[in-house]
Write a protein that holds these residues in place. Structure first.
Motif, short mmCIF file in Angstrom:
data_model
loop_
_atom_site.label_atom_id
_atom_site.label_comp_id
_atom_site.label_asym_id
_atom_site.label_seq_id
_atom_site.Cartn_x
_atom_site.Cartn_y
_atom_site.Cartn_z
N SER A 178 2.72 2.35 2.09
CA SER A 178 3.82 3.12 2.65
C SER A 178 4.25 4.17 1.63
O SER A 178 4.42 3.87 0.45
CB SER A 178 5.01 2.21 2.98
N GLY A 237 4.10 8.85 6.63
CA GLY A 237 4.56 7.77 5.79
C GLY A 237 3.54 6.68 5.53
O GLY A 237 3.86 5.67 4.90
N GLN A 262 6.92 6.34 2.41
CA GLN A 262 8.17 6.89 2.97
C GLN A 262 9.19 7.23 1.90
O GLN A 262 9.97 8.16 2.06
CB GLN A 262 8.76 5.89 3.96
N THR A 263 9.21 6.48 0.80
CA THR A 263 10.19 6.75 -0.26
C THR A 263 9.58 7.52 -1.41
O THR A 263 10.18 7.63 -2.48
CB THR A 263 10.77 5.42 -0.78
#
Length: 557
Positions: A69, A91, A71-72
């Protein structure tokens, strides 16, 4: 964050599919069960070198894939866009690597073919692996310096300093070479200048050799040319039975016949054209004949010029048509030689290169000093928790007599392992156990400022036990509140601190060994911790102890 990992036909793994969670995950199992194989597989996805021997026996190809992932981590998506490797699903990042038995491998990022270099670059954003032998590298000055730079966040600046140092060294060598070769260069310049002057005095014209040869041929054969062209004019026009005279007779005769048969009109028209063309030929030959100048003086002049060009070309062992190119070549050599031996200009370039290096190196030194002070305090604090009460850690930055590729100072780790002792180089005072604990303290501190989302610790707790092992477990557990943390461990104190617990085991079927991984529930965790505490013979006491450890070390919200 690492979401899943799939491994097929790799070493002793037949097929494993793992789904990862956030927080602190521990992997335990008997020695040789294949715990580190998971890390080896992940390392291949992150650009490690592959070997054909890593393919499982009787299999033709190993396949490893993982899903992350992002996404951050917008910087990962930026890197993917810059390299044209964007994901079709926002993401999500997919990595895949295929390894043949002959050692060849293919890599893919989001389904697109990728290089190992790209995997390595991408891996720096994704995972930080701390190996069980990391403390051994702490003996090396380079490793100590790199660790400090990583904490200071100045690795890119350190690379810039190294590049600037290389440029300065190149400028320095260029100036020194110019000084050493100045005498020889002067001799060469004089030779080239003399040769250039000799050819320049010839005042060579474009394509002069071919033009002179044509002119010589015309002058040398002027009499023959004049005689032959005059004969041609006579034949066509001047003689009694010349071509034009005969043609005129034919035209007159056919003109009379055309009155009898109009079909001859077209033929007469053609003859009129022939007559006009022949008269043009005669006019042209007369002009050419009149233009021929039989000038012996000019012929001698042309022959002298040809002889001069030929002798000059022979002197330099080239063909006469090559004289112009040779002149340009020598002029370019002289210009390059003048530039390479312009000691003044080279000295200015060297000074500028050194100034650029010093500017970057001073910025690096400043960051290192600040980081060294902070890191020393933090590592000393962590060491107190690892049964090293009163111990101190410090990083000494000593100015170098001469600038170096890595900067203008040396980096050395110092430690006082006990209260009241003086700081001494790490390699000289730390025992094996102390070195392991110091290394772990460093890794924990460095990881607290890590930019990667996933941290993996591979048996970094080797040689540690008792209360210190419990402290280590809590350290990693706290890291798990900020990062995704995976730890391979043999210590029940560490394993009991995990939020997720996986057990690695192996079995043998039909003479083939296979590694398995399974997530453990609460009851299974009690049995695994009990095994780690007391071996294969499980007793009620060890089970109770294991349950108490799990309860005591559970992470409270």
């Amino acid at each position: 964050m690492l979401l899943s990992l799939t491994v097929k036909d790799f070493v002793i793994v037949d097929s494993i599919s793992l789904d990862f969670s956030s927080g602190f995950t521990v992997l335990t199992g008997e020695t040789g069960a294949g715990k580190s194989i998971i890390l080896d597989a992940l390392g291949l996805l992150l650009g490690d070198r592959a070997e054909g021997a890593q393919v499982r026996e009787q299999a033709e190809r190993a396949e490893i894939s993982a899903e992350f992932s992002t996404q951050t981590r917008p910087e990962i998506d930026d890197w993917l866009r810059e390299n044209g490797l964007e994901s079709s699903e926002a993401g999500i990042l997919l990595l895949r690597r295929l390894l043949d038995r002959n050692g060849r491998s293919r890599s893919f990022i989001n389904g697109q073919s990728a290089t190992l270099a790209q995997l390595k670059q991408l891996g720096e954003f994704l995972v930080d692996i701390h190996g069980q032998h990391a403390h051994q590298s702490l003996m090396k000055a380079e490793a100590q310096r790199n660790l400090l730079d990583a904490y200071a966040g100045c690795q890119a600046l350190a690379r810039d300093v190294h590049k600037a140092w290389q440029n300065w060294q190149m400028a320095l060598r260029a100036r020194q070479d110019a000084e050493r070769l100045s005498h020889a260069s002067e001799v060469e310049r004089e030779r080239l200048s003399w040769q250039i002057n000799e050819l320049s005095e010839l005042n060579l014209q474009a394509d002069e050799w071919n033009a002179l040869n044509q002119r010589h041929s015309r002058l040398a054969n002027a009499a023959e040319l004049m005689q032959s062209t005059q004969q041609a004019v006579d034949t066509l026009s001047e003689r009694d039975n010349s071509c034009l005279t005969l043609l005129s007779q034919v035209q007159n005769r056919l003109s009379k016949l055309a009155n009898l048969d109009p079909r001859l009109a077209d033929t007469l028209s053609l003859l009129d054209s022939v007559d006009a063309e022949l008269r043009e030929v005669v006019y042209s030959l007369r002009d050419y004949t009149n233009a021929i100048d039989e000038d012996p003086a000019e012929l001698l002049e042309v022959e002298a010029r040809l002889a001069l060009l030929m002798s000059t070309a022979r002197k330099y062992r080239i063909q006469p048509p090559e004289l112009s190119d040779k002149l340009q070549d020598w002029q370019q050599q002289l210009a390059a030689l003048a530039a390479s031996t312009d000691i003044g200009a080279l000295s200015l370039a060297e000074t500028a290169s050194l100034a650029h290096y010093r500017s970057l190196a001073e910025a690096l030194s400043s960051k290192r000093r600040q980081a060294a002070s902070e890191l020393s305090v933090r590592i000393s604090s962590e060491m107190q928790q690892l049964a090293m009460n009163g111990a101190r850690f410090a990083i000494e930055l000593a100015a170098l007599a001469e600038p170096a590729a890595h900067g203008m100072e040396s980096v050395e780790y110092l430690v006082a392992a006990n209260a009241g002792t003086s700081l001494r180089p790490l390699a000289k005072v730390a025992s094996g156990g102390e070195l392991s604990r110091i290394s772990l303290a460093m890794q924990v501190v460095i990881s607290q400022v890590a930019s990667v989302p996933t941290l993996i610790f591979d048996e970094v707790d080797v040689g540690i036990g008792g209360r210190v092992a419990e402290v280590i477990g809590h350290m990693l557990q706290q890291l798990g509140t900020r990062y995704q943390v995976l730890c391979i461990t043999h210590l029940p104190q560490v394993a009991s601190c995990g939020q997720q617990h996986w057990q690695v085991s192996k079995s043998e079927t039909a003479g083939r060994v296979n590694s398995h991984i399974q997530p453990l529930g609460q009851e299974q965790r009690v049995l695994e911790i009990a095994r780690m505490l007391g071996g294969q013979e499980l007793t009620a006491t060890t089970r109770q102890h294991a349950a108490e450890m799990l309860a005591a070390n559970a992470l409270t919200p």
